[in-house]
Design a protein around this motif. Sequence first.
Motif, PDB file in Angstrom:
ATOM      1  N   ASP A  12       0.832  -1.194   0.000  1.00  0.00           N
ATOM      2  CA  ASP A  12       0.000   0.000   0.000  1.00  0.00           C
ATOM      3  C   ASP A  12       0.874   1.255   0.000  1.00  0.00           C
ATOM      4  O   ASP A  12       2.105   1.177   0.053  1.00  0.00           O
ATOM      5  CB  ASP A  12      -0.962  -0.013   1.185  1.00  0.00           C
ATOM      6  N   LYS A  13       0.229   2.423  -0.066  1.00  0.00           N
ATOM      7  CA  LYS A  13       0.969   3.672  -0.181  1.00  0.00           C
ATOM      8  C   LYS A  13       1.956   3.881   0.969  1.00  0.00           C
ATOM      9  O   LYS A  13       3.043   4.398   0.782  1.00  0.00           O
ATOM     10  CB  LYS A  13      -0.023   4.840  -0.240  1.00  0.00           C
ATOM     11  N   VAL A  19      -1.990  -4.119  -1.072  1.00  0.00           N
ATOM     12  CA  VAL A  19      -2.816  -3.164  -1.789  1.00  0.00           C
ATOM     13  C   VAL A  19      -4.270  -3.610  -1.687  1.00  0.00           C
ATOM     14  O   VAL A  19      -4.585  -4.779  -1.896  1.00  0.00           O
ATOM     15  CB  VAL A  19      -2.385  -3.087  -3.272  1.00  0.00           C
TER      16      VAL A  19
END
Length: 127
Positions: A12-13, A19
């Motif tokens: 994820d970011k 994700v």
Amino acid sequence: MTSVLNVDTIADKAGTGPVGLTKQHASKAWCKFGPDAQPDDSFNIASGTDVAVGQYRFAKTNAMSTTNYAVTSSSGRAINAFNTGENSTAIESTVNHTQSKYDVVGANFTDYNADGYGMHTIHGDLA
């Protein structure tokens, strides 16, 4: 020109987790089981119980957010008391349908409740 993307992990970011799926609806659970209700292979299924002839109950590892999830079922060949091996179907029963468990009933052309092999998948939102 063909592109190739080789990665070991997609995070994820923040870089701390997987994700999340966006605008996609992946199966939240699935199971392939035999006449004893024990999963041969599964995802997010904690256990299977043979409730009665042709009646199976499955507990999920992770519960759904509501009881409004969809269960799609199918089956192979039933092995009933007469060992005829008729084609059968597996349908979800709403009798014990909760966020953490659901029932599947096996049926063939002559008996509503018939033991057999089945497969099912669940779509909806996890809790």
